[in-house]
Design a protein around this motif. Structure first.
Motif, mmCIF file in Angstrom:
data_model
loop_
_atom_site.group_PDB
_atom_site.id
_atom_site.type_symbol
_atom_site.label_atom_id
_atom_site.label_comp_id
_atom_site.label_asym_id
_atom_site.label_seq_id
_atom_site.Cartn_x
_atom_site.Cartn_y
_atom_site.Cartn_z
ATOM 1 N N SER A 38 47.208 44.113 45.338
ATOM 2 C CA SER A 38 47.348 42.661 45.455
ATOM 3 C C SER A 38 46.083 42.035 44.878
ATOM 4 O O SER A 38 45.170 42.741 44.474
ATOM 5 N N ALA A 39 46.011 40.714 44.927
ATOM 6 C CA ALA A 39 44.772 40.014 44.578
ATOM 7 C C ALA A 39 43.829 40.091 45.786
ATOM 8 O O ALA A 39 44.296 40.289 46.911
ATOM 9 N N LYS A 49 41.968 33.080 50.054
ATOM 10 C CA LYS A 49 42.660 34.115 49.282
ATOM 11 C C LYS A 49 42.560 33.709 47.819
ATOM 12 O O LYS A 49 42.771 32.530 47.491
ATOM 13 N N THR A 51 44.538 34.122 45.380
ATOM 14 C CA THR A 51 45.779 33.536 44.845
ATOM 15 C C THR A 51 45.844 32.043 45.185
ATOM 16 O O THR A 51 46.275 31.234 44.360
ATOM 17 N N GLU A 116 46.183 39.419 40.663
ATOM 18 C CA GLU A 116 46.601 40.822 40.667
ATOM 19 C C GLU A 116 46.181 41.512 39.369
ATOM 20 O O GLU A 116 45.749 42.661 39.363
ATOM 21 N N PHE A 170 52.993 41.649 42.317
ATOM 22 C CA PHE A 170 53.295 40.215 42.358
ATOM 23 C C PHE A 170 54.001 39.613 41.147
ATOM 24 O O PHE A 170 54.482 38.507 41.205
ATOM 25 N N ARG A 184 55.520 34.323 47.573
ATOM 26 C CA ARG A 184 54.250 34.730 48.178
ATOM 27 C C ARG A 184 54.398 36.054 48.935
ATOM 28 O O ARG A 184 55.414 36.306 49.580
ATOM 29 N N GLY A 185 53.377 36.851 48.861
ATOM 30 C CA GLY A 185 53.419 38.169 49.499
ATOM 31 C C GLY A 185 54.206 39.179 48.670
ATOM 32 O O GLY A 185 54.508 40.280 49.116
ATOM 33 N N GLY A 186 54.524 38.798 47.422
ATOM 34 C CA GLY A 186 55.459 39.595 46.619
ATOM 35 C C GLY A 186 54.926 40.898 46.063
ATOM 36 O O GLY A 186 55.700 41.646 45.453
ATOM 37 N N SER A 187 53.665 41.222 46.271
ATOM 38 C CA SER A 187 53.207 42.534 45.793
ATOM 39 C C SER A 187 53.930 43.654 46.537
ATOM 40 O O SER A 187 54.073 44.763 46.025
ATOM 41 N N ASP A 188 54.385 43.349 47.737
ATOM 42 C CA ASP A 188 55.217 44.313 48.479
ATOM 43 C C ASP A 188 56.458 44.692 47.668
ATOM 44 O O ASP A 188 56.897 45.840 47.693
HETATM 45 N N1 ASP Z 1 48.618 37.593 45.955
HETATM 46 C C1 ASP Z 1 49.944 37.168 46.239
HETATM 47 C C2 ASP Z 1 49.969 36.253 47.449
HETATM 48 O O1 ASP Z 1 48.916 35.908 47.958
HETATM 49 C C3 ASP Z 1 50.901 38.311 46.393
HETATM 50 C C4 ASP Z 1 50.532 39.309 47.478
HETATM 51 O O2 ASP Z 1 49.415 39.376 47.940
HETATM 52 O O3 ASP Z 1 51.434 40.074 47.854
HETATM 53 O O4 ASP Z 1 51.000 35.848 47.870
#
Ligand code: ASP
Length: 440
Positions: A38-39, A49, A51, A116, A170, A184-188
């Motif tokens: 992730s970032a 963060k 991002t 990322e 991401f 958001r959170g898409g690195s998962d």
């Molecule tokens: N960096 C992106 C976010 O903050 C994706 C991630 O961390 O999964 O949403």
């Protein structure tokens, strides 16, 4: 050789010290040959963060304000990580390019993806790994889904099992060939796609907690982590409010039968939580439920009409009213002469009076009532279908805590029991239910 895909979240990569932990984790198991970063995330509760900073830079340019006060700390963080790790990843040049890109107003998704991207470059240099550009391989369809070719292309690109690869999370590429980020959170999601593409043995999702907890720790301090849970259980729990993985991260690995393991970068020896298709016999035998989750903001419309059961099409007329207003409902418990629909409060914000009026006019009920606030709690567990007494335990616990149960629902899958309670009873109920099933 079998391979493990490791996705590291933002807090796992917040500074150079965290990168060092990541390298130690990767080097501890030779199967951990693919890393999805992730970032950089928050170093402390008050930190930013990266991002978020990238989105802010873009916003500043839109309103023609100087973005340097936001860009400078971002730049400093990447340079600091690079310097402290002693790697050469050309951050100065890349950051200068990013500054120019922001200035010339490139797309929001492109800018957001740079967190990322840059972290991936540093990680590849630090791990002596090959950097894989997601925009070349992760192809997104017009409706935001993953194009099937992605798996083949990525798999072929990372065919060498004796190599290490880094694939930033991401983002991918849309049908127009432009960089497109996930939500958001898409690195998962990226991690799950990569795991499926290389047919990984496990998809490890490294974060800052030792697995998924059986209940929200803000409500149940010291809630225990789950050792193992099924994809279906996780889906139920996250749908009901447990913040777990990104919703869309489960499908790619679930289809391929690849287990997900949630692990803690700060406590790597802790087992974490394994998410699987089918529970192991041992876990199945020893656990009654997977966890408890809930949400507060629901409303319930109760409709009573004598001889409702004989009125053909009653439910269909009711649901088509909801459809007309674009309302999706969560549950629809019914009795012989009554029916209720439960939906998230925001679904009917601003139009509830009109909806009730339409129900009154179309269905001519004897009684129509709106419960403005109801909290739903789901007790989730695969074992439920086979174990006698789970429902009894739920209701005895709630009775002992003096909670009035306003609604009960159990789906045909027998994966959960859902109870509705007054919002002021919500915390007490979750606590009571947790302690009914989990003994210290
Ligand atoms: N960096 C992106 C976010 O903050 C994706 C991630 O961390 O999964 O949403």
């Amino acid at each position: 050789m079998s391979r493990i895909v490791c996705k590291f979240g933002g807090t796992s990569l917040a500074d150079a010290n965290q990168f060092k932990k990541v390298r130690a984790i990767v080097e501890a198991d030779s199967r951990r040959s693919i890393v999805v970063p992730s970032a950089p995330g928050k170093r402390s509760a008050t930190d930013a963060k990266l991002t978020d900073l990238l989105y802010l830079c873009r916003q500043s340019v839109e309103v023609a304000t100087d973005f340097s006060p936001i860009f400078e700390p971002l730049r400093a963080r990447f340079l600091e990580i690079e310097r402290e790790l002693g790697v050469q990843a050309n951050m100065t040049t890349h950051l200068e390019q990013l500054r120019r890109d922001i200035l010339r107003g490139v797309s929001r998704d492109f800018i957001a993806s740079r967190g990322e991207y840059l972290n991936g470059l540093i990680m590849a240099a630090y791990l002596d790994a090959e950097f894989i550009e997601p925009a070349e391989f992760i192809l997104l369809t017009a409706n935001g889904g993953v194009h099937e070719d992605t798996y083949r292309l990525l798999g072929e690109r990372m065919a060498k099992t004796d190599r290490r690869y880094v694939v930033p999370g991401f983002y991918g590429r849309d049908v127009k060939g432009e960089i497109k980020t996930f939500s958001r959170g898409g690195s998962d999601i990226s991690g799950a796609i990569v795991a499926r593409a290389v047919q990984a043995e496990v998809y490890e999702n490294w974060t800052d907690v030792s697995g998924l907890l059986m209940a929200d720790p803000r409500i149940v301090p010291g809630a225990k982590p789950m050792e193992e849970a099924t994809y279906a259980e996780i889906r139920e729990l996250s749908y009901m409010g447990a913040t777990v993985l990104h919703d869309e991260a489960i499908a790619p690995v679930r289809q391929a039968g690849i287990p997900i393991c949630i692990k803690n970068t700060n406590a790597p020896s802790h087992l974490g939580t394994r998410i699987v298709n089918k529970l192991s016999a041992e876990v199945e035998k020893s656990t009654e439920i997977a966890g408890i989750a809930g949400k507060k903001n629901f409303v319930m419309i109760n409709i009573e009409k004598n001889l409702m059961n004989k009125e053909v099409g009653f439910a269909s007329r009711l649901l088509s009213i909801l459809e007309r207003y674009g309302i999706s409902f969560e549950h629809c418990p019914s009795a012989i002469d009554s029916m209720s629909v439960i939906m998230e409060a925001q679904q009917v914000e601003g139009n509830i009076d009109q909806v009730l009026e339409d129900i009154r006019n179309t269905l001519k009920p004897d009684r129509l009532e709106l419960e403005k606030q109801i909290a739903l709690i789901a007790v989730v567990g695969e074992g439920m279908a086979k174990t006698i007494g789970i429902a009894a335990k739920v209701f005895v616990a709630l009775r002992d805590a003096n909670v009035n149960v306003r609604l009960i629902n159990q789906g045909a899958s027998e994966l959960n029991i859902i109870v509705g309670v007054a919002p002021e009873d919500y915390e007490k109920s979750v606590n009571t239910l947790y302690h009914a099933f989990v003994t210290a």
